[in-house]
Structures are given as structure tokens and as C-alpha cells.
Design a protein around this motif. Structure first.
Motif, PDB file in Angstrom:
ATOM      1  N   LEU A 175       0.406   2.813   5.129  1.00 48.58           N
ATOM      2  CA  LEU A 175       1.230   2.059   6.088  1.00 48.58           C
ATOM      3  C   LEU A 175       1.359   2.823   7.402  1.00 48.58           C
ATOM      4  O   LEU A 175       1.355   2.235   8.483  1.00 48.58           O
ATOM      5  CB  LEU A 175       2.628   1.796   5.499  1.00 48.58           C
ATOM      6  CG  LEU A 175       2.673   0.806   4.330  1.00 48.58           C
ATOM      7  CD1 LEU A 175       4.049   0.832   3.673  1.00 48.58           C
ATOM      8  CD2 LEU A 175       2.344  -0.614   4.794  1.00 48.58           C
ATOM      9  N   ARG A 176       1.458   4.138   7.294  1.00 48.75           N
ATOM     10  CA  ARG A 176       1.575   4.952   8.523  1.00 48.75           C
ATOM     11  C   ARG A 176       0.283   4.884   9.341  1.00 48.75           C
ATOM     12  O   ARG A 176       0.319   4.830  10.569  1.00 48.75           O
ATOM     13  CB  ARG A 176       1.930   6.394   8.162  1.00 48.75           C
ATOM     14  CG  ARG A 176       3.418   6.537   7.801  1.00 48.75           C
ATOM     15  CD  ARG A 176       3.685   7.765   6.956  1.00 48.75           C
ATOM     16  NE  ARG A 176       3.236   9.003   7.578  1.00 48.75           N
ATOM     17  CZ  ARG A 176       2.995  10.138   6.905  1.00 48.75           C
ATOM     18  NH1 ARG A 176       3.162  10.175   5.587  1.00 48.75           N
ATOM     19  NH2 ARG A 176       2.602  11.219   7.535  1.00 48.75           N
ATOM     20  N   PRO A 202       0.840  -1.211   0.000  1.00 49.64           N
ATOM     21  CA  PRO A 202       0.000   0.000   0.000  1.00 49.64           C
ATOM     22  C   PRO A 202       0.870   1.255   0.000  1.00 49.64           C
ATOM     23  O   PRO A 202       2.057   1.191   0.323  1.00 49.64           O
ATOM     24  CB  PRO A 202      -0.775  -0.098   1.326  1.00 49.64           C
ATOM     25  CG  PRO A 202      -0.529  -1.454   1.858  1.00 49.64           C
ATOM     26  CD  PRO A 202       0.756  -1.941   1.266  1.00 49.64           C
ATOM     27  N   ASP A 206       2.613   4.828   1.114  1.00 47.11           N
ATOM     28  CA  ASP A 206       3.223   5.201   2.400  1.00 47.11           C
ATOM     29  C   ASP A 206       2.216   5.655   3.458  1.00 47.11           C
ATOM     30  O   ASP A 206       2.238   5.154   4.583  1.00 47.11           O
ATOM     31  CB  ASP A 206       4.307   6.264   2.164  1.00 47.11           C
ATOM     32  CG  ASP A 206       4.777   6.875   3.460  1.00 47.11           C
ATOM     33  OD1 ASP A 206       5.461   6.175   4.226  1.00 47.11           O
ATOM     34  OD2 ASP A 206       4.433   8.049   3.732  1.00 47.11           O
ATOM     35  N   PRO A 207       1.312   6.588   3.143  1.00 47.31           N
ATOM     36  CA  PRO A 207       0.398   7.022   4.221  1.00 47.31           C
ATOM     37  C   PRO A 207      -0.474   5.886   4.744  1.00 47.31           C
ATOM     38  O   PRO A 207      -0.809   5.857   5.947  1.00 47.31           O
ATOM     39  CB  PRO A 207      -0.452   8.121   3.574  1.00 47.31           C
ATOM     40  CG  PRO A 207      -0.139   8.108   2.129  1.00 47.31           C
ATOM     41  CD  PRO A 207       1.139   7.382   1.915  1.00 47.31           C
TER      42      PRO A 207
END
Lengths: 103, 203
Positions: free
Chosen positions: B19-20, B14, B16-17
Motif C-alpha cells: 500500500l505504501r 495487500p 502494508d508495504p
């Protein structure tokens, strides 16, 4: 006319729900949230005009990370480490299988 | 980053955001600070149960029932709560009524405060810098962009929502709707007409 999707991306819905849940469970005051989120939007809007879509939720996530770090609920180090753990989990999970964190 | 390769052996990573967000969820869940099931319920509510149909019912009833309209004017928060539409963030609802003399329009210059229980999640343009800045500076031009032309004798009033106060525009009832019941009337009330960037549609 086809209705517009409520959330363009699953993570938009997730970060929204997480924030609303923290508010509903009394961990986040909504006026404080709006003030902080507004400040992040303003900061981001200096460099470019925000379109209200992806960049809106990017500002939302950044604000939430800041709030949780400040409260000690999730430090930047913890968050980065956990993000890495999820990334590894995705890369190591064969296609089609549910992605799970290794404990 | 998405791959081009179609037979990638692992699950697609997925962005980056995403995952965050997952990282925050996992951390808070493990600390017992959140309940993952509650998150799913919130998403389901906003995706499937809350939307402009709620606001349209309020408007249709306000058009049909003078006592209801009076009650809305006095305390909209209490009235819509009775209808099952209450603000989870504890905000106050205020109605602003369009007349031949005044057209009301709603914005949130701070972020994107919006009457969620009545209108759902705001559309992208409501959250954009362009709308947030222009609605206050040049509301008539913004209205023209939305295809709303007002006569010179109609004043435009712009309401800036806050975390505490959310506005619902009661658009003018279209002509030729005298015999219609509330359900039929609600069908004429668009989301944009309740933000003030549109008008109720004629039957």
C-alpha cells in the motif's frame, strides 16, 4: 531446475521499478541511492540479520520514502494519507472488481 | 492482514508495504514526476529480458575468441554495450578471470550492487547480511557452503562491487569442451559461476 522468481512479491518489483525509473529520468543519482540504501540496511542489520528477501525490500522502501520526503516530492503526511485512501479503496471494492482510487 | 474468511465481500487487502508503494506511485504520477507505463516496462525487462543468459553469452564468447577477451580486458563496459547489455545506472563493468592460481568472487558489502544487465536481479542470498559479511571474512568457508572446494594453491580474491563498478567473473573453461560452439558453451555457464560462488559445469 525451476528458475527462481525474479521478484518474490509484486510490490518488490514495483518499488524496484519506481526507483530505477526515478534514476533513469534523472531524479535520483545512483551512487547517492546506493549510499543511502546501504546505510538503511546497516541500521536494520544491527537488530537482526537480514535475509535478503522481504527485509531487503522493506529497507529499500524506507529509503525511497526518505529520499522523496526530503526532496518534497512526497511528504510523509501525503504518503500516509494516500496509503489510507488505497486501503479504503481495497476494503470498499467488491471482490473481483478492479480496485480504483476515488477521485 | 490476510483474512481467514473465504467469502470476504471485498478485495483482499495487500500488505502494508504494498500500500505504501502504491501511495508513492499515485502521488508521483499525479505530480507528473513518473510515467506508470515506464514502470511496467522496467518490470517486464527485468522479469523477462535480462538475466544470467546475457552474462553466459559474454563468457562463452570470451572462452572462444581471444580478441574478444582482450577487448573485454581493456574495456568491458564498451564491449558488452555493443552486445546490447548496457548499464542503465551508468556503471562500469570489469571482468575478473579465474585461473588455476586465482579464484575470484564478487560481493557488495554496502548493499547489493550487481551487474544487472548481465545477470539480472541478484538472488536473495547475494543480498543477505550473511553472505555480505562472510564473503569478505571467510570466503573459503562460503565457497565450501556452495559446494566449491579449491586447492590450497588457489588464492581467493574477493571483489567488493560499488554503485560505480560491477564485476563479472569469467569462470575457467571446463575440460573436454574443445569442440563446442558458443551456444553450447553458454549452456555450461551458471549464474553462480559468474558471481564466483560456483564453477562452470562440465558438459
Amino acid at each position: 531446475m525451476k528458475p527462481e522468481p525474479v521478484f518474490d512479491q509484486p510490490w518488490h518489483a514495483q518499488v524496484f521499478a519506481l526507483t530505477v525509473h526515478l534514476n533513469e529520468s534523472g531524479r535520483l543519482d545512483w551512487s547517492d541511492w546506493a549510499a543511502r540504501f546501504g546505510a538503511t540496511l546497516k541500521k536494520h542489520g544491527v537488530a537482526k540479520e537480514l535475509n535478503g528477501g522481504e527485509d531487503y525490500f522493506a529497507a529499500w522502501l524506507e529509503t525511497l520514502e526518505g529520499v522523496l520526503a526530503e526532496e518534497g516530492a512526497a511528504s510523509p503526511e501525503e504518503a500516509l494519507e494516500m496509503r489510507g485512501a488505497w486501503e479504503r479503496a481495497y476494503l470498499e471494492t467488491p471482490h473481483g472488481e478492479p480496485v480504483q482510487l476515488r477521485s | 492482514m490476510p483474512h481467514d474468511d473465504h467469502d470476504h465481500p471485498h478485495t483482499l487487502l495487500p500488505p502494508d508495504p504494498a500500500l505504501r508503494v502504491k501511495a508513492l506511485e499515485t502521488i508521483l504520477t499525479r505530480k507528473g514526476l513518473i510515467d506508470p507505463a515506464a514502470l511496467d516496462e522496467i518490470i517486464d525487462t527485468y522479469e523477462n529480458k535480462i538475466g544470467p543468459k546475457n552474462g553466459a553469452r559474454v563468457v562463452a564468447r570470451a572462452w572462444s575468441d581471444p580478441e574478444f577477451l582482450e577487448a573485454l580486458r581493456a574495456d568491458a563496459t564498451a564491449v558488452v554495450k555493443d552486445m546490447g547489455f548496457y548499464g542503465r545506472q551508468g556503471e562500469h563493468m570489469v571482468i575478473v578471470e579465474n585461473t588455476p592460481d586465482v579464484h575470484n568472487m564478487v560481493v557488495c558489502t554496502l548493499c547489493s550492487c550487481y551487474p544487472w544487465p548481465l545477470l539480472g536481479i541478484p538472488p536473495g542470498w547475494y543480498k543477505s547480511d550473511a553472505y555480505r559479511a562472510r564473503a569478505v571474512r571467510e570466503p573459503r568457508k562460503v565457497l565450501a557452503d556452495f559446494g566449491v572446494g579449491l586447492g590450497d594453491n588457489t588464492a581467493v580474491r574477493v571483489w567488493d562491487s560499488t554503485a560505480e563498478v560491477r564485476y563479472l567473473v569469467i569462470p575457467m573453461r571446463p575440460d573436454g569442451t574443445d569442440g563446442l560452439d558458443e551456444d553450447a558453451l553458454a549452456g555450461l555457464v551458471t549464474r553462480d559461476s559468474m558471481i564466483g560462488t560456483g564453477l562452470a559445469v562440465a558438459p
